[in-house]
Write a protein that holds these residues in place. Structure first.
Motif, short mmCIF file in Angstrom:
data_model
loop_
_atom_site.label_atom_id
_atom_site.label_comp_id
_atom_site.label_asym_id
_atom_site.label_seq_id
_atom_site.Cartn_x
_atom_site.Cartn_y
_atom_site.Cartn_z
N ASP A 9 10.09 -3.02 -3.37
CA ASP A 9 10.02 -1.84 -4.22
C ASP A 9 9.84 -2.38 -5.64
N ALA A 10 8.82 -1.87 -6.20
CA ALA A 10 8.37 -2.35 -7.70
C ALA A 10 8.20 -1.20 -8.62
N GLU A 11 9.03 -0.11 -8.38
CA GLU A 11 9.08 0.95 -9.23
C GLU A 11 9.69 0.61 -10.61
N GLY A 12 9.14 1.08 -11.61
CA GLY A 12 9.88 0.80 -13.09
C GLY A 12 9.52 -0.81 -13.40
N SER A 13 9.81 -1.22 -14.61
CA SER A 13 9.44 -2.23 -15.36
C SER A 13 10.44 -3.40 -14.85
N PRO A 14 10.03 -4.54 -14.48
CA PRO A 14 10.99 -5.51 -14.19
C PRO A 14 11.91 -5.81 -15.36
N GLU A 15 13.24 -5.96 -15.21
CA GLU A 15 14.36 -6.16 -15.96
C GLU A 15 14.37 -7.86 -16.24
N ARG A 16 14.43 -8.25 -17.45
CA ARG A 16 14.68 -9.63 -17.67
C ARG A 16 16.26 -10.07 -17.72
N ASP A 355 1.81 -2.33 -5.69
CA ASP A 355 1.40 -2.36 -4.34
C ASP A 355 0.03 -1.80 -4.08
N THR A 356 -0.91 -2.18 -3.90
CA THR A 356 -2.57 -1.67 -3.94
C THR A 356 -3.02 -2.22 -3.04
N ARG A 357 -4.35 -1.85 -2.71
CA ARG A 357 -5.33 -2.64 -1.79
C ARG A 357 -6.77 -2.48 -2.37
N HIS A 398 -8.79 -0.98 -7.14
CA HIS A 398 -7.63 -0.86 -5.99
C HIS A 398 -7.37 0.47 -6.17
N LEU A 399 -6.47 0.75 -4.83
CA LEU A 399 -5.86 2.25 -4.55
C LEU A 399 -4.43 1.71 -4.21
N ASP A 400 -3.56 2.49 -5.03
CA ASP A 400 -2.10 2.34 -4.62
C ASP A 400 -1.69 3.26 -3.61
N ALA A 402 -0.09 6.00 -3.53
CA ALA A 402 -0.02 7.06 -3.76
C ALA A 402 -1.77 7.68 -3.83
N GLY A 403 -2.76 6.66 -3.55
CA GLY A 403 -4.32 6.99 -3.82
C GLY A 403 -4.68 7.20 -4.91
N ARG A 404 -3.97 6.56 -6.01
CA ARG A 404 -4.55 6.39 -7.46
C ARG A 404 -5.31 5.33 -7.61
N VAL A 405 -6.30 5.33 -8.27
CA VAL A 405 -7.12 4.28 -8.45
C VAL A 405 -6.42 3.10 -9.73
N VAL A 406 -6.84 2.10 -9.50
CA VAL A 406 -6.09 0.95 -10.37
C VAL A 406 -7.07 -0.07 -10.51
#
Length: 810
Positions: A9-16, A355-357, A398-400, A402-406
């Motif tokens: 799960d990588a949703e949101g920004s990583p906390e430090r 998370d993409t391919r 890449h595609l995540d 949700a099918g969005r282009v990255v």
């Protein structure tokens, strides 16, 4: 040891993590990665070795050419040292002692710093240098390569390569003294004093000193690359420690696949359950791919301002700046979270994990129009902010989930890019998507987002050389794709005006032309050195010379008559003759068989003739000329043979030539790639030229005019050469001269040099010599012939070229 965790799960920004002040000690993180090799071969050592060998070869060649100058310089230096004997003695004393003391002192200093392995490498290089210098010297003194031995020894009983100096330089290079400024300055000062002492004492020559230095350095670099250097790349735990300094809290890390530039990448899990992707830039990888980058930079005339060699700090700043600029542009790219150096040998960039391919792994049937539009929208956001991605391939898109282009892999990108780089991005993406979904869908999606003007501007850049290496390889399976893409763009905007754009500074064939031209110039200079040009002009029989000049002029009229015979529309004789003179000017910069064809085709197009018909007409004239050429060669060869023999018996040379031609035909038809090439070329010939020939055959007047012109061209050139030989009072048969000319002209037409320069002179001179003309006289006759047919028409050719361009006839 902390347990290895996978956090998907990588949703949101990583906390430090909280600051280190007052925080408990961080637990160790086990990094999953293959063991780093203890030693590795650095590409930089190999490049330095190759550069040193290239410099060595250049020095030897230059020294062999300027031997007398070097001998004079050596005498001057020797006389100068005798005038200041005290200085010479001081240099001898200091240099002779210090050249041994300084390397030993450096070795002791390294051992005290527990770097004895480096000293051992230096000793290995020194031993190799000593043995190599001794064996090379013995080989040269044994009588091998006398010119080189004379150059290195000056004819004295000294070592060609100074054994001690070679070993010291090999040692100095292998222990990497160049990385220690103080020691480097001291070592080279000592070496310079030692060379001065040897030189003033006539124990070494100037070329010998330079060659010894380069050989010692080459042996040092070869030793470094051969046995490898200690691996200074920071391991995974050093990467984790650097992340902690950036206030991240890593709990797991594993090595993933390297990027396209060979940089290491890590997937790092954080304490809050997020993940980040880390790219590590290693200093020893900065020169990886340098030869390819230099070749592309030298060959392509693009607006890129990137340096072929970049420091670690410059590479880190450039990639970080591109990432921040892409984020500011609103493009969907992994967010850069932090950067840091890892000691002095590496640096890292930490990106948020998405998370993409890659698009390369997405089946073609899943790439719908919505995805295509998203891709072009992301590129449009970059282009608005003048950002060039430079790697719009299946690995950079890449595609995540949700099918969005990255867009990823922006390391090769540039900010504040020029128009050329932005258009290159469009061309690259057009071709890549066309390979995946077809040219029609690719162009349609691009047009919907970018607009027709952007596609039209990118159309001149649809060239193989402008694409990435991976796309060029894929394009080899569909060689007609670029043409199909252009047709799709033109269908959107039929009235679009496309300006040709040349990206290549030169093509590989240009190198062949340069080399051939250099050899031709060398041959001409050697021939001219044997002949007095003034004497050639003064002693030539003027009656025969005038006849040769008239024949040379008539050949241009004959070429105009020949062209008129193969064009279905009337052409003015005078202007067509001027075009042939203009072609003689173009021959200065183009091979003999190319310049005339290009000029005539351009002339016909300016006369309003359709391009396809213009090319077919010129091609038909060239094909008929080839047929006449072969027929006349056989005819004159038969007549020449019948004059000396009662029966026509094939000579050994003719049999060998026929066998060679037969072997060539077998190779062309037996090797599949060559057979396909010949078949494709012949198909083009028969599909375009033969219909034009059939039209000519149906018009007797055109057929006669074209045939007369073709025959006149050959006969006038033969007459010109025949008159040039007789101008020097040597009797020779017309048919013999015809055989010599026809053979030499075929060789000159195949030569890649401008106007067949060098090849024609060599062939004509050799042919006349074989025919019994004295070599010096044959050279004079050939030079007079080339003066009248190649050099003299250049000035009127330039005037004709300028006149025709001013009147828009070319």
């Amino acid at each position: 040891m902390a347990e290895i965790n996978e956090h998907e799960d990588a949703e949101g920004s990583p906390e430090r993590s909280p600051s280190a002040a007052g925080a408990r000690a961080e637990p160790d993180v086990y990094v999953v990665e293959p063991l780093l090799p203890q030693r590795l071969r650095r590409p930089s050592d190999l490049l330095r070795l190759l550069a040193t060998l290239a410099a060595l070869g250049a020095v030897i060649l230059l020294a062999l050419v300027a031997k007398q100058t070097l001998y004079g310089l050596e005498r001057d230096v020797t006389e100068g040292t005798t005038l200041v004997p005290l200085l010479s003695r001081i240099a001898t004393f200091i240099g002779g002692a210090a050249v041994l003391i300084v390397p030993v002192a450096f070795a002791v200093e390294r051992v005290f710093h527990r770097d004895g392995l480096r000293v051992a490498e230096g000793l290995i290089a020194a031993i190799i240098g000593m043995v190599g210098a001794f064996l090379t010297g013995q080989w040269l003194l044994a009588g091998n390569a006398d010119d080189l031995s004379q150059l290195l020894t000056g004819g004295r009983s000294i070592e060609p390569l100074n054994t001690l100096l070679t070993s010291v330089l090999a040692y100095t290079t292998a222990v990497r003294v160049s990385r220690r400024p103080t020691w480097r300055a001291l070592m080279w000062t000592v070496i310079a004093l030692y060379i001065l002492a040897l030189y003033s004492g006539r124990q070494i020559t100037l070329p010998g000193a330079i060659v010894t230095v380069l050989v010692g350095m080459a042996i040092g670099y070869a030793t470094l690359y051969g046995i490898g250097s200690p691996n200074t790349r920071p391991p995974g735990n050093a990467v984790v420690a650097a992340l902690r300094k950036l206030s991240f809290a890593p709990v797991s890390a594993r090595r993933i696949e390297d990027d396209h530039q060979g940089s290491r990448r890590y997937s790092v899990g954080l304490a809050d359950g997020a993940r980040i992707d880390v790219t590590v830039l290693d200093r020893d990888r900065q020169v990886a791919g340098l030869p390819y980058r230099l070749w592309r930079r030298f060959r392509l005339s693009t607006e890129t301002r990137r340096r072929a060699i970049r420091s670690l700090r410059a590479e880190l700043e450039r990639e970080a700046l591109m990432a921040y600029a892409a984020q500011a542009a609103g493009a969907s790219t992994p967010r850069l979270l932090g950067t840091s150096e890892i000691g002095t040998e590496a640096a890292l960039l930490a990106y948020e994990h998405i998370d993409t391919r890659p698009l390369d792994e997405v089946p073609t049937e899943e790439i719908d129009d919505d995805i295509l539009h998203q891709i072009w929208e992301q590129v449009s956001l970059l282009q608005i902010q003048r950002l060039a991605h430079r790697r719009l391939t299946g690995e950079g898109i890449h595609l995540d989930k949700a099918g969005r282009v990255v867009l990823t892999d922006a390391r090769s990108g540039e900010i504040a890019a020029g128009d050329l780089l932005l258009r290159l991005d469009i061309a690259q993406l057009l071709v890549y998507l066309s390979l995946r979904v077809g040219a029609e869908r690719s162009v349609r999606a691009a047009n919907a987002v970018m607009g027709t003007e952007s596609l039209a501007a990118a159309m001149p850049l649809l060239q193989r050389i402008a694409l990435t290496r991976e796309t060029r390889s894929a394009l080899a399976k569909d060689k007609n794709l670029l043409g199909v893409i252009r047709e799709q763009i033109v269908a959107l905007e039929p009235e679009v005006k496309v300006e040709e754009m040349r990206l290549e500074r030169f093509r590989p064939r240009t190198l062949v032309t340069i080399i051939a031209s250099t050899l031709a110039a060398y041959f001409l200079l050697s021939q001219l050195s044997q002949v007095n040009l003034v004497q050639v002009v003064v002693q030539a029989n003027w009656a025969w010379s005038v006849l040769a000049l008239v024949a040379s002029f008539v050949s241009f009229v004959a070429a105009a008559v020949m062209l008129r015979g193969f064009v279905p529309y009337p052409l003015p004789l005078w202007r067509t003759t001027l075009v042939q003179f203009a072609a003689s000017f173009v021959k200065l910069v183009a091979p003999a068989a190319v310049g005339g064809v290009a000029i005539n085709t351009r002339y016909l197009q300016k006369r309003g003739i359709a391009p396809a018909l213009a090319v077919a007409s010129v091609g038909a004239s060239q094909l008929v000329m080839l047929a006449f050429h072969i027929g006349l060669l056989l005819l004159f060869a038969y007549i020449t043979g019948s004059n000396t023999a009662s029966t026509f018996t094939p000579s050994r040379g003719l049999v060998v030539a026929l066998l060679a031609v037969a072997l060539l035909v077998v190779v062309l038809l037996g090797v599949p790639p060559l057979r396909r090439l010949v078949t494709r070329r012949m198909k083009r010939l028969f599909s375009n030229v033969l219909p034009r020939l059939l039209d000519v055959l149906q018009s007797p007047r055109k057929l006669i005019e074209g045939s007369i012109g073709t025959l006149m061209i050959t006969l006038t050139f033969v007459l010109c050469l025949y008159a040039c030989v007789h101008a020097f009072n040597w009797e020779i048969g017309f048919t013999t001269v015809a055989v010599v000319y026809l053979t030499a002209n075929a060789i000159g037409s195949a030569a890649p040099t401008p106007g067949g320069l060098g090849a024609v002179e060599l062939s004509l001179t050799a042919g006349l010599t074989v025919a019994g003309v004295p070599a010096e006289l044959a050279t004079s006759a050939v030079l007079l012939y080339r003066l009248l047919t190649f050099w003299l028409p250049v000035l009127p050719g330039w005037a004709a070229f300028t006149y025709l361009q001013r009147h828009e006839a070319l």
